[in-house]
Design an enzyme around this catalytic site. Structure first.
Site, PDB file in Angstrom:
ATOM      1  N   PHE A 127       6.307  59.578-116.050  1.00  0.00           N
ATOM      2  CA  PHE A 127       6.324  60.155-117.399  1.00  0.00           C
ATOM      3  C   PHE A 127       5.963  59.036-118.374  1.00  0.00           C
ATOM      4  CE2 PHE A 127       8.468  61.723-121.267  1.00  0.00           C
ATOM      5  CZ  PHE A 127       7.809  62.933-121.368  1.00  0.00           C
ATOM      6  N   ASP A 196      14.647  56.947-112.679  1.00  0.00           N
ATOM      7  CA  ASP A 196      14.651  58.008-113.681  1.00  0.00           C
ATOM      8  C   ASP A 196      14.914  59.330-112.964  1.00  0.00           C
ATOM      9  OD1 ASP A 196      14.105  60.056-115.484  1.00  0.00           O
ATOM     10  OD2 ASP A 196      12.464  58.981-116.437  1.00  0.00           O
ATOM     11  N   TYR A 221      19.052  67.852-120.931  1.00  0.00           N
ATOM     12  CA  TYR A 221      18.559  69.139-121.441  1.00  0.00           C
ATOM     13  C   TYR A 221      17.665  69.892-120.479  1.00  0.00           C
ATOM     14  CZ  TYR A 221      14.669  66.094-123.101  1.00  0.00           C
ATOM     15  OH  TYR A 221      13.657  65.183-123.208  1.00  0.00           O
ATOM     16  N   ARG A 370       2.759  74.417-114.653  1.00  0.00           N
ATOM     17  CA  ARG A 370       3.980  73.899-114.045  1.00  0.00           C
ATOM     18  C   ARG A 370       5.061  74.980-114.075  1.00  0.00           C
ATOM     19  NH1 ARG A 370       7.312  68.641-116.252  1.00  0.00           N
ATOM     20  NH2 ARG A 370       7.774  70.155-117.886  1.00  0.00           N
TER      21      ARG A 370
END
Lengths: 410, 410
Positions: A127, A196, A221, A370
Site C-alpha cells: 500500500f 502491516d 475500520y 476488488r
C-alpha cells in the site's frame, strides 16, 4: 464437476457454522456489501454505545469521564480486547493514531535498535502510504530504501538491513505471506520485522507471538468494523518494549503524564507506543464493534473467507473468462487473504454499475475490481448473486461506451 | 468599592449580550462547569449529528459516504469552518491528528526550512507534551534546545535559532503572549514561529494572518467543544505551503491518493499537513460543535471571558486571601487567557470537594486550582456561586486533614 448453482450456495449457507454472526450487524436492505475490506459494516450496539458516550459520558459527566468511564485507560483496554484476534498478549497491543503514524513510530524505533545498518527493506507494491512513510524515515536517518516484492523479502534481507516492512496480506492481490517463515529469515539476518496487518486483522487467523513478529500495525475500520477512520492498532512484542524508543513522544507516552514534568520519561510497556489524547468517540466505537467477534474462532472465520473467495473464483472460471477478465489473486486459498481481485482493462465503469445495483466492491486503478469477503456477515448466496450481476453487466457489453460518474470509488 | 454581591452578578448576566449562547449547549443539572478549558461542554445538535453519521452514513451508505457525505473532504471543510475563529483564511487550516503529532510535523518542516541553524527555542513551562516533542525533533536533527519563559522568547531568539515554539496562552498561568510582537521578533532573527493555541482557539480573539504567524496547532476538545479527544487543527500560512515538507507523509498528504503511485508527491496547499485517514466520528462531532460559534464575535467572547476571570479575582481578593491562596494568573485581563489559576499549597483535596459539590474545575500539580471560563455557556452568577462554595470549603478548614480520593483529577 457440474457448474455452480445458487442452490449449492444456499446449501453452503445452511451448513455454515458462522451464519449466525450476520445477526450481529445492521446491514442495509438491498445491498450486497463486498467492501468490508475498505470500511466494515456497522455492528449492532455500536450506535447505542456511541450515543451513550456522547450524551452521558461527555454531555453529563464531562471531564470526570476520563476517570469514571476510564477513557484514560481505553487505548490499552481496547488493545487488550483486540489482542486475542492477533495472536498477541493483552499488554502487547494498544489502539492509537493511524497506520501511517504508527508505522512511522515503529520504523524509527526499529532503526534506532539497529545502529550502523544502512538499509530499510520494504515491499514493492505494498500500500503506497506505507512506502511513503518508509521513504520519509530513510531520508531522516540517511538510509537506503530497497523495495522488492513481498515474496522476495526473505531472500533479500542481509546484514545491512535494519528493518524490513511488508504487508501480511497485499491490498491489491490479497497475496498472503508466511509470517513465521519471513520473520525467521529477517531475524536470521539480524534485522527486525514490521508487519502491516491492514487486510488481516479480523479476517484471518494471526499468531503474532507464535511467529516471532517484532512489530505490527493494523487497521480498525476494515475487517474489525470499527467505523470510518477508526483508530489503528499497534503491536510491540514484549521483549522489545523496554528498548522501544519512538519519536512521537507525546504526554500519553509519558510514565506520569499528570505530573507535568518538563522532561520526558518513557512509560513502561505498550503505553510507550501512544502519543497523545485519543479521539474517544472513534475509539469507543471500535471497542463496541469488537463485541461482534465475541466467541468467534478466527480459524473458522478465516476458513469461511477463503471459501467465499473460492466460490467467486469458481464462478469466474465457469462463466466470466469469456469477457477478458483474469483472477489477480492467488488461486491457492491458503496463500490468499479475504478478498479476491479480478483484473479487467478499463474496468472502472463495471464497478460503478455494480454499485448502482447495490453490489458494492471497489476499484483499484488501473484495472482491479476488488471484492472483499468479510466472513462474519456475508453469505455464500451473496457471492453468487454478486457474480451473476457482474456477469450480466459484462454480457451487456455497453459498459465500455456509456459514460459513468468518474468520481473516486474508494 | 462595595463588596461584590450575587445581585451584582445577576445584573451582569441580565446585561450580557452573549447570554443567549448558553442555550446552544446541553448542560447537566446541578453542575457549574469550570473545566471547559480541559473538555468543552456538549453543544446541542452534536449527538444527533453523530448518530446520523453512525446509522445513516456508516451503517446504511457504507463506503459510499466517503464521496456522498464527503468524508474525504471533511478535514479541509471543518478547517475552513474553523478558520475565521483563528483569524486565518479557509485554505490555511485543516483538522487532523493530535496537537503533539501536528507539532512534530510543523517543527520538522520548520527545521528543514532553516538549514544550518542549530537551535530550537521553546517555552520553559509550556505544556510538557509540547516540549517533549521539541526534544524529539531536536534529537533527530542534532539540534540544541533552549528553553526560556514565554516572555523572554523575543529577546532570546537570534540567528542560530531555526524555529521558536510557545503557547499563546499558558496552560497553568493563563499568561497570554502578544502574538504579533513575539512573531515579529522571531522573524527579525530569521527564525520561524510555531504557536500552540490549545488554550486560545474558541476562547479569545486570534489573528493568525494579521500577526504574521507561520504555523500553529490547536485543540478541538477544549474551548471548541468538539468532544473528548476531538482532533487537532493545524495552520500553515499560505506563504509557506509550497515549501511545507513534513515527515508524516501518509496517503492523505499525497497529491493523488487514489492513483496509488508508489512515489510520494506532496499535495498542494493545506492538504500536505494531513497524514492518513481521519477518525470520522470524532471529526464530524467537531464540525457539528462549531455551529455553537455561528455568528459569534470573538472579540465579544474574549471580553466576556476576561470579565468572568476578573470577577473571580475580585471575589478572591475580597474574601479568600485569609486562607493563604494567591492568584497565579495575570491580574491584567489583557494579558490573560480565559482561565484563572489560584495557588494553594496542598490544594488537591479542595478541588476534589468542589467537584463533589458539582463545581468542576481541575487541579494542576503541585498547587494550582484551575478555573476555566468558557464564555459561551458560563454566567457571572455561576462564578459567584463557585467562589462562595470555594470559600465555604476553605473556611471549614478540615480539607487539610480529611482523606479524599487521590485519583487524577484531569
Amino acid at each position: 464437476m457440474p457448474a455452480l448453482t445458487r442452490q449449492d450456495c444456499l446449501a453452503l449457507d445452511a451448513a455454515d457454522p458462522l451464519a449466525g454472526l450476520r445477526d450481529r450487524f445492521d446491514l442495509p436492505e438491498g445491498v450486497i456489501y463486498l467492501d468490508g475490506n475498505s470500511l466494515g459494516a456497522l455492528p449492532k450496539g455500536v450506535a447505542e454505545r456511541v450515543e451513550q458516550v456522547v450524551r452521558a459520558e461527555w454531555g453529563r459527566d464531562l471531564i470526570r469521564s476520563w476517570n469514571t468511564a476510564d477513557w484514560y485507560g481505553a487505548p490499552g483496554r481496547v488493545g487488550a480486547k483486540l489482542a486475542p484476534l492477533l495472536g498477541a498478549r493483552p499488554h502487547e497491543v494498544t489502539i492509537t493514531d493511524t497506520i501511517s503514524v504508527n508505522l512511522y513510530k515503529l520504523l524509527v524505533a526499529a532503526v534506532r535498535m539497529r545502529p550502523g545498518r544502512t538499509r530499510i527493506l520494504c515491499e514493492a507494491g505494498n500500500f503506497p502510504s506505507d512506502n511513503h512513510i518508509v521513504d520519509s524515515v530513510a531520508r531522516q536517518f540517511g538510509l537506503e530504501v530497497v523495495a522488492v516484492p513481498a515474496g522476495e523479502i526473505a531472500a533479500a534481507v542481509d546484514g545491512t538491513v535494519a528493518v524490513a516492512t511488508l504487508s501480511h496480506v497485499n491490498y491489491r492481490s490479497a497475496l498472503m505471506q508466511d509470517m513465521g517463515a519471513v520473520t525467521e529469515a529477517i531475524h536470521r539476518a539480524g534485522a527486525l520485522a514490521v508487519w502491516d496487518l491492514a487486510h488481516s486483522s479480523g479476517a484471518v487467523r494471526l499468531d503474532l507471538d507464535g511467529t516471532g513478529a517484532d512489530f505490527a500495525v493494523g487497521c480498525g475500520y476494515k475487517y474489525l468494523n470499527g467505523g470510518p477512520g477508526a483508530p489503528s492498532h499497534i503491536f510491540v512484542a514484549e521483549r522489545h518494549q523496554a528498548a522501544f524508543d519512538q519519536p512521537l513522544t507525546g504526554w500519553f507516552a509519558h510514565a506520569a503524564p499528570f505530573r507535568f514534568d518538563p522532561g520526558f520519561a518513557r512509560a513502561e510497556g505498550i503505553r510507550a507506543a501512544l502519543c497523545s489524547t485519543p479521539q474517544v468517540l472513534s475509539l469507543i466505537a471500535l471497542e463496541a464493534a469488537l463485541d461482534a467477534f465475541a466467541g468467534v474462532d478466527m480459524g473458522a472465520l478465516e476458513a469461511k473467507g477463503r471459501a467465499l473467495g473460492d466460490l467467486l473464483i469458481r464462478f469466474h472460471d465457469e462463466r466470466l473468462t469469456r469477457f477478458g477478465t483474469a483472477v489477480a489473486s492467488p488461486r491457492d486459498a491458503a496463500r490468499r487473504g479475504s478478498h479476491v481481485s479480478i483484473a479487467l482493462d478499463g474496468g472502472f465503469p463495471v464497478m460503478a454499475r455494480l454499485i448502482e445495483r447495490g453490489i458494492i466492491g471497489d476499484f483499484r486503478a488501473p484495472d482491479i475490481l476488488r471484492f472483499g469477503f468479510a466472513p462474519p456477515y456475508l453469505r455464500f448466496a451473496d457471492i453468487y448473486d454478486a457474480a451473476e450481476a457482474l456477469e450480466a453487466i459484462l454480457a451487456a457489453g455497453d459498459w465500455r461506451d456509456a459514460p459513468v460518474a468518474t468520481g473516486a470509488v474508494t
